[in-house]
Design an enzyme around this catalytic site. Structure first.
Site, PDB file in Angstrom:
ATOM      1  N   ASP A   1       0.848  -1.182   0.000  1.00 27.24           N
ATOM      2  CA  ASP A   1       0.000   0.000   0.000  1.00 27.24           C
ATOM      3  C   ASP A   1       0.897   1.251   0.000  1.00 27.24           C
ATOM      4  OD1 ASP A   1      -2.736   1.117   0.358  1.00 27.24           O
ATOM      5  OD2 ASP A   1      -1.860   1.912   2.214  1.00 27.24           O
TER       6      ASP A   1
ATOM      7  N   GLU B   1       1.549   0.265  -4.900  1.00 26.92           N
ATOM      8  CA  GLU B   1       1.087   1.533  -5.435  1.00 26.92           C
ATOM      9  C   GLU B   1       2.302   2.447  -5.526  1.00 26.92           C
ATOM     10  OE1 GLU B   1      -3.363   2.401  -3.911  1.00 26.92           O
ATOM     11  OE2 GLU B   1      -1.903   2.326  -2.309  1.00 26.92           O
TER      12      GLU B   1
END
Ligand code: CA
Length: 664
Positions: A342, A371
């Protein structure tokens, strides 16, 4: 949100603190004694408190730990402490900090406030020693399916007994009312080979005590959260277990889930959220070495690159070590096969490479992606951060391709804004950039690509190809919203929606990047138009399993696309040079048609020349192709790998809002 850390010692001083070598083991149990250890070089004193229960009740005893030269404190307590709960309490500058189960607790009681003395061996399900990760020849073979436990199995029509739990994924033979497979059988039938589960470590936003009651007591409202608010990084979340009070239960049930998925040929990817904690001040980190694990602004306040009030400091030696150790722990103890980071852009490149290297030593086929961005500016220079733009410095680590995603569905700042799929012009180049897997390709004009002005992937397997994930509107909602905005008429007709959803999945699953499907998109799930459904009730987030029967045509289409991808290496060549040499875009005059040719023969494909055409126009498009005899396997929203029809000549009609796949 701005949170002031309880201690703002200069990062310079903290970064020179000693770091212990070897695994971060805070508790090791044997029947005769238990050894406790905690890293806190800044402490005046460290105690371990022993309790009978995981919450409440009187403390049974407290023991002082001894300071070691490497910054740890330790003690051995004799006697059999199995099943007892414990906390550490650190005193800094004369002030006792709140109790903590430690930064590396491996077993915790309800809501994760106390750790337990546990024999990890005893948490293994039967035949755990025979559990093996399914084979994977190359990252180019990966097909990801992103899933939230409650979304996936909470619908009563799933036919699943342990709805919303880890155990849901262990139940075979489950069916919806019309007799179609649900749960793990559905995943197996769909053909995906990697299941990416949303945060499944212990997080803070669901009260485990209430989640437990909710199953048997309808007066207690069920709580829903995605879980991006870490409390204990190395323990499974209690609300997904059948008993959050008994620490062994969540551990065993998580392992049973992994075991069942492995048996079904599916690898398990953990969504890891090391970039921030629920709350810095009350985090296990600040209860051991205040301030150390977080980045600060020059004025001493917490930096907030995560957008959640804080950002961890992967560049600090102990935080880096912590992340490496944590990943290795999930691999060794839980047999995890992949990691999705994340806000990976909050972490530094050096840490991500250290993780890749440590993982390679165990199994280089473990897939790592994240990400490649942050929520706002982290307190570290951009050139040091694990951003998408720096992907070439992180070989073997992939990032999400937002160019293709937004080229297909529209930008993330405005839900009403559509793009290629709904027939808006000038998004072709962004989609093409995704089709080649974010690598340099002579026929992709980077000037016209939406976000990146230069290719960022060295290899196509460094790009995650997707059109929808847990964030934002899912694709069905996005299509409805953008079509309504464009036509000024609300209420999209379902036939159009299905046509465009098929077109979207075709773009993703024929891309040279690594495809990711958001759970339920294959059966036209929606979220009733809710953009950020992170804590929306089940009524918004549930996959309605009746959809599988209702939209069987869409399901069969996606399933066939996956099967074609898996059978034909031309759709996932795996190397940038191979893609540049064997993927050629065909000219088309006009917008909203993308056509390309794959030289299958060159990459060992049984289909020698493959043509893929994506037509998002609302009318038939006549597309010129190299002269030949073609077998059409995908046409007008239907797929049949054995051939639907044949075409002889140098052009083909592509029906409105649909794709063609054909081969020579
Ligand atoms: Ca929890």
């Amino acid at each position: 949100m701005l949170v002031t850390s309880m201690h703002t010692s200069s990062a310079l001083n903290l970064s020179s603190l000693p770091v212990p070598v070897g695994p971060l083991t805070e508790m090791s149990y044997s029947p005769s004694c238990t050894h406790f250890s905690l890293w806190s070089p800044v402490a005046d004193q460290v105690k371990v408190n022993i309790y009978k229960q995981g919450e409440g009740g009187e403390m049974e005893s407290a023991h002082s730990l001894t300071h070691n030269f490497d910054g740890t404190w330790s003690a051995t307590i004799h006697g059999n402490l199995k099943g007892k709960f414990f906390t550490f309490q650190v005193t800094v500058n004369g002030t006792p900090l709140p109790e903590t189960p430690g930064i590396f607790a491996k077993a915790v009681g309800v809501n994760g406030n106390r750790a337990q003395v546990i024999d990890m061996q005893s948490t293994n399900p039967e035949r755990w020693e025979n559990d093996h990760r399914p084979a994977l020849a190359s990252f180019s073979d990966v097909i990801l399916y992103e899933m939230h436990h409650r979304d996936f199995s909470i619908d009563p029509e799933s036919g699943i007994k342990n709805r919303g739990k880890f155990l849901a994924l262990t139940e075979t033979g489950t069916k919806n009312a019309q007799g179609l497979p649900t749960g793990i059988d559905h995943l197996k039938d769909l053909g995906i080979n990697h299941l990416h589960i949303l945060p499944s470590f212990d997080y803070g936003s669901v009260n485990e005590a209430e989640s437990y009651l909710a199953d048997s007591d309808s007066r207690v409202p069920a709580q829903y959260n995605w879980g991006y608010d870490p409390v204990n990084y190395n323990v499974p979340e209690g609300s997904y277990s059948t008993n959050p009070y008994d620490p062994a239960v969540r551990i065993r049930e998580f392992k049973q889930m992994v075991q069942a998925l492995h048996k079904a040929g599916i690898r398990v990817v953990l969504d890891v959220v090391y970039n921030h904690v629920f709350d810095a001040v009350s985090s296990q980190f600040d209860k051991t070495v205040p301030g150390y694990f977080f980045r600060h602004r020059p004025n001493g306040t917490l930096s907030n690159g995560s957008g959640c009030g804080n950002e961890t400091a992967s560049d600090m030696p102990m935080m880096r070590k912590y992340m490496v150790e944590s990943v290795l722990y999930w691999i060794k103890e839980y047999h995890i096969d992949g990691f999705r980071f994340d806000l990976m852009g909050v972490h530094d490149i050096e840490t991500m490479n250290a993780i890749r290297q440590a993982v390679n030593a165990i199994d280089p086929t473990i897939f790592i992606y994240g990400e490649g961005w942050a929520a706002s500016s982290p307190a570290l220079p951009e050139c040091q951060l694990a951003m998408k733009a720096n992907a070439t410095q992180m070989p073997g680590i992939a990032a999400f391709g937002d160019e293709m995603r937004d080229g297909l569905r529209g930008g993330c700042s405005d839900d009403k804004e559509g793009a290629f799929l709904i027939g808006n012009p000038n998004h072709e180049e962004s989609v093409k950039f995704g089709i080649v897997g974010a690598i340099e390709h002579p026929q992709v004009n980077m000037e016209k690509v939406n976000y990146s002005k230069s290719p960022w992937a060295s290899q196509p397997t460094q790009m995650i190809s997707y059109v929808s994930c847990h964030d934002d509107l899912c694709i069905a909602d996005r299509l409805k919203t953008t079509l309504a905005h464009k036509s000024k008429v609300s209420g999209t007709d379902e036939a159009t929606l299905i046509r465009l959803q098929k077109l979207a999945e075709t773009a993703v699953l024929t891309s040279q990047g690594v495809p990711l499907i958001w759970c339920g998109d294959e059966i036209l799930r929606d979220k009733k138009g809710v953009h950020n459904s992170y804590n929306s009730p089940d009524s918004i987030n549930t996959i309605p399993w009746a959809n599988k029967s209702k939209y069987k045509g869409l399901y069969d289409y996606v399933r066939s696309l996956i099967a074609i991808r898996k059978t034909h290496p031309a759709f996932h060549m795996g190397s940038a040079d191979a893609v540049r040499a064997n993927l050629t875009f065909l000219p088309y005059k006009g917008a909203n048609v993308i056509a390309y040719q794959l030289n299958g023969a060159a990459v060992g494909d049984s289909w020698s020349d493959i043509i893929v055409i994506l037509n998002s126009r609302t009318k038939v498009s006549r597309v010129t192709v190299p002269h030949g005899n073609y077998t059409v396997v995908c046409q007008d929203g239907k797929i049949d790998a054995s051939g639907i029809t044949t075409v002889n000549g140098k052009s083909i009609n592509v029906p409105a809002q649909s794709a063609i796949i054909m081969y020579k």
